[in-house]
Scaffold this motif. Structure first.
Motif, mmCIF file in Angstrom:
data_model
loop_
_atom_site.group_PDB
_atom_site.id
_atom_site.type_symbol
_atom_site.label_atom_id
_atom_site.label_comp_id
_atom_site.label_asym_id
_atom_site.label_seq_id
_atom_site.Cartn_x
_atom_site.Cartn_y
_atom_site.Cartn_z
ATOM 1 N N ILE A 59 28.755 8.489 26.873
ATOM 2 C CA ILE A 59 28.970 9.900 26.208
ATOM 3 C C ILE A 59 27.237 10.211 25.273
ATOM 4 C CG2 ILE A 59 29.566 12.837 26.386
ATOM 5 C CD1 ILE A 59 31.830 11.765 27.415
ATOM 6 N N GLU A 60 27.878 8.814 24.540
ATOM 7 C CA GLU A 60 27.003 8.958 23.347
ATOM 8 C C GLU A 60 25.359 9.643 23.461
ATOM 9 O OE1 GLU A 60 27.459 5.939 20.299
ATOM 10 O OE2 GLU A 60 26.298 7.050 18.818
ATOM 11 N N PRO A 61 24.645 8.671 24.090
ATOM 12 C CA PRO A 61 23.489 9.115 24.089
ATOM 13 C C PRO A 61 23.377 10.751 24.685
ATOM 14 C CG PRO A 61 24.162 7.011 25.702
ATOM 15 C CD PRO A 61 25.461 7.463 25.365
ATOM 16 N N TYR A 62 23.656 10.914 25.688
ATOM 17 C CA TYR A 62 23.594 12.761 26.161
ATOM 18 C C TYR A 62 23.980 13.461 25.070
ATOM 19 C CZ TYR A 62 24.031 11.871 31.063
ATOM 20 O OH TYR A 62 23.574 10.751 32.383
ATOM 21 N N THR A 63 24.711 13.198 23.679
ATOM 22 C CA THR A 63 24.681 13.949 22.337
ATOM 23 C C THR A 63 23.892 14.233 21.484
ATOM 24 O OG1 THR A 63 26.061 12.010 21.114
ATOM 25 C CG2 THR A 63 27.616 13.490 22.656
ATOM 26 N N ASP A 64 23.239 12.914 21.917
ATOM 27 C CA ASP A 64 21.762 12.790 21.401
ATOM 28 C C ASP A 64 20.480 13.926 21.393
ATOM 29 O OD1 ASP A 64 21.307 10.009 19.200
ATOM 30 O OD2 ASP A 64 21.844 9.181 21.205
ATOM 31 N N ARG A 65 20.665 14.313 22.716
ATOM 32 C CA ARG A 65 19.941 15.550 23.494
ATOM 33 C C ARG A 65 20.676 16.470 22.987
ATOM 34 N NH1 ARG A 65 19.544 9.894 24.408
ATOM 35 N NH2 ARG A 65 17.158 9.779 25.832
ATOM 36 N N LEU A 66 21.401 17.125 22.570
ATOM 37 C CA LEU A 66 22.006 18.106 22.430
ATOM 38 C C LEU A 66 20.837 18.708 21.079
ATOM 39 C CD1 LEU A 66 25.992 17.831 22.810
ATOM 40 C CD2 LEU A 66 24.130 18.831 24.285
ATOM 41 N N ASP A 67 21.077 18.234 19.809
ATOM 42 C CA ASP A 67 20.395 18.664 18.490
ATOM 43 C C ASP A 67 19.476 17.551 18.155
ATOM 44 O OD1 ASP A 67 19.281 19.170 16.034
ATOM 45 O OD2 ASP A 67 21.202 20.066 15.481
ATOM 46 N N TYR A 68 18.144 17.456 19.190
ATOM 47 C CA TYR A 68 17.519 16.418 18.566
ATOM 48 C C TYR A 68 16.746 16.028 17.601
ATOM 49 C CZ TYR A 68 15.153 20.637 21.294
ATOM 50 O OH TYR A 68 14.255 21.071 20.992
ATOM 51 N N VAL A 69 17.037 17.086 16.283
ATOM 52 C CA VAL A 69 16.376 17.298 15.158
ATOM 53 C C VAL A 69 17.686 16.441 14.524
ATOM 54 C CG1 VAL A 69 15.438 18.578 13.343
ATOM 55 C CG2 VAL A 69 14.869 19.477 16.061
ATOM 56 N N ALA A 70 18.695 16.006 14.790
ATOM 57 C CA ALA A 70 19.271 16.287 13.965
ATOM 58 C C ALA A 70 20.555 15.111 14.881
ATOM 59 C CB ALA A 70 20.181 17.222 13.457
#
Ligand code: SF4
Ligand code: SF4
Lengths: 365, 155
Positions: A59-70
């Motif tokens: 799941i962690e790589p997917y969380t990267d793509r939520l708020d990609y600025v932070a």
């Protein structure tokens, strides 16, 4: 003889000032905005549902793509939530490194905000300077985790790697030069009469409305509410650092600018302290290879650059979450937009979108 | 005080200060590079596309077909086919493909790889990928070891 009519104007989804694919339908009376329809969903990827089919590592790589600025904050919030659910104690050194990288990320994120916000309003120079400084931070992140935007930098239970040699010196160098650079942005904007004219009294959001909308982060603090999760519910090792939470009372765009500027200074302070007290030791706790948290549910929040970033996980004791839910600050803050621009001019819409600091990946998920 | 403010307003002081900052920055060293001619140094940990490698000393295939990387990949872009060795011990790799179209460069596949300290799968520093065809992004075992063939276009 003359007939006046309300006019519907469509702004976005492809518009340079909407910071992504946001579509606004503005109902205009001349130049004045009387009503706004915010239409979102152009970037919806169904990450919450997707997470139910992935195990906790994936799941962690997917969380990267939520708020990609932070993205560091998304990583941080996610791993801390799972750790809380599992009751894992993360090694000290890992906690400190997390704080350092997360605070650097806050600076980087605010630099993107400042650059694009100023660009929207018409000050182009600041944009280049901000991105120049952000580049230093991204280089640090690249040295630490190998990526510049979607970091995937933490793991459940700690960090996959320790800091590379020489990293702390480079980070120290950055916190040393950064205040000087920030003074330059200050000179360019803080007293600039065009900047004042475009931001003062624009996009007023009073405290009671902000609380009703659930707005958090700098937008809430600009209304005089002293609420920062790092102080209110300290997570990680934030209770060990000295820093102030800036609060202002004018509720306008200019105040939110001042708050974010001050937050960058405070983040620099935190990074400095964390670098000074960085303990030695392990960076990874003992966690099983297959992560199976006990059945139960957990909600955990971190103070992201945009506000309260929450993760809610329902576990049924399997290696996949039963339900995953993100409370993304951009989504909640965006609700306040129609309220903030009602009665203002079209040109101010751009300023208010900028001051809300939304990231559409975070809004749509 | 009021007079000072008036003077400030009149002289556009803050604008001149801003101009001075811009002027100062003209003399700072450049930080951009002219990309195709110059490239930046990468950090050693830079995560480009994942690739396979052989043992640098013996030249032997490192991968033992344990399928751990396939299992952890969040985008399911690795596919491995293997068969039992003739002597019954361990497995032989038949094919190993990574679909670069789907790969998100997360680096999770490297973590569990058991052939430590040199992991069979690693994040390379390759990043220049452009093609006219989608097929080129499905890299087989040979391409994963040797790198994707690079085609240079001349003007
Ligand atoms: S880098 Fe991530 S997405 Fe790409 S092959 Fe490895 S695990 Fe899969
Ligand atoms: S984890 Fe390593 S050894 Fe196992 S199949 Fe993947 S590359 Fe081969």
């Amino acid at each position: 003889m003359f007939r006046t009519e309300m006019m519907d104007i469509n702004m976005g989804p492809q518009h340079p000032a909407t910071h992504g694919v946001l579509r606004l339908k503005l109902l205009l009376d001349g130049e004045t905005v009387t009503d706004t329809d915010v239409i979102i969903g152009y970037l919806h990827r169904g990450v919450e549902k997707l997470c139910e089919t992935k195990n906790y590592h994936m799941i962690e790589p997917y969380t990267d793509r939520l708020d990609y600025v932070a993205a560091m904050y998304e990583n941080l919030g996610y791993v801390e939530t799972v750790e809380k659910l599992m009751g894992v104690k993360v090694p000290e050194r890992a906690e400190y490194i997390r704080v350092i990288t997360a605070e650097l990320q806050r600076i980087a994120s605010h630099l993107v905000w400042l650059g694009t916000h100023a660009l929207d309003i018409g000050a182009m120079t600041v944009f280049f300077y901000c991105f120049r400084e952000r580049e230093i931070i991204l280089d640090l992140f690249e040295a630490f985790c190998g990526a510049r935007l979607t970091y995937n930098a933490y793991r459940i239970g700690g960090l996959p790697w320790d800091l590379p040699p020489g990293w702390t010196d480079r980070a120290r160098h950055f916190v040393k030069i950064f205040p000087e650079r920030q003074k330059e942005y200050d000179t360019l904007l803080t007293k600039n009469r065009i900047w004042l004219g475009r931001t003062k009294g624009v996009g007023i959001l009073r405290a009671e409305d902000a609380i009703d909308f659930g707005v958090t982060g700098p937008c809430l603090r600009s209304a005089g509410v002293d609420y920062d999760l790092r102080k209110a519910h300290p997570y990680s090792v934030y209770d060990r650092f000295q820093f102030d939470v800036p609060v202002t009372y004018n509720c306008d765009t200019y105040d939110r600018y001042l708050i974010r500027m001050e937050e960058m200074r405070q983040s620099t302070r935190i990074v400095e302290q964390a670098l000074d007290h960085l303990p030695a030791g392990e960076v990874m706790a003992k966690v099983p290879k297959r992560i199976k948290p006990p059945a139960g549910e957990v909600y955990h929040t971190v103070e992201g650059p945009r506000g309260e970033l929450g993760f809610y996980i329902v576990s049924q004791g399997e290696d996949k979450p039963y339900r995953m839910r993100f409370r993304s600050p951009s989504f909640v803050n965006l609700q306040a937009l129609p309220h903030m621009i009602r009665g203002s001019l079209v040109a101010d819409v751009v300023a208010v979108i900028g001051t809300l600091d939304i990231v559409l990946g975070d809004v749509d998920r | 005080m009021i007079f000072g403010n008036l003077l400030r307003k009149f002289l556009l002081l803050e604008l001149w200060q801003g101009m001075w900052v811009t002027l100062k920055n003209q003399f700072r060293p450049h930080i951009t590079v002219e990309y195709p001619r110059e490239t930046l140094e990468f950090a050693p940990r830079f995560r480009g596309v994942p690739r396979l490698r052989r043992d640098p000393q013996t030249g032997e295939e490192l991968c033992i077909s344990c399928l751990l990387c396939e299992a952890i990949c969040p985008t399911e872009c690795i596919s491995i086919v293997s068969e039992k060795k003739a002597d019954g011990k361990g497995k032989d790799l038949v094919s190993f493909t990574i679909n670069y179209e789907r790969c998100c460069f997360c680096g999770l596949c490297v973590d569990p790889c058991p052939t430590k300290p040199i992991t069979a799968i690693y994040m390379s520093h390759d990043y220049e990928f452009a093609g006219y065809d989608r097929d080129v992004y499905v890299a087989d075992r040979r391409e994963l070891v040797d790198g994707l063939p690079v085609k240079l276009y001349d003007r």
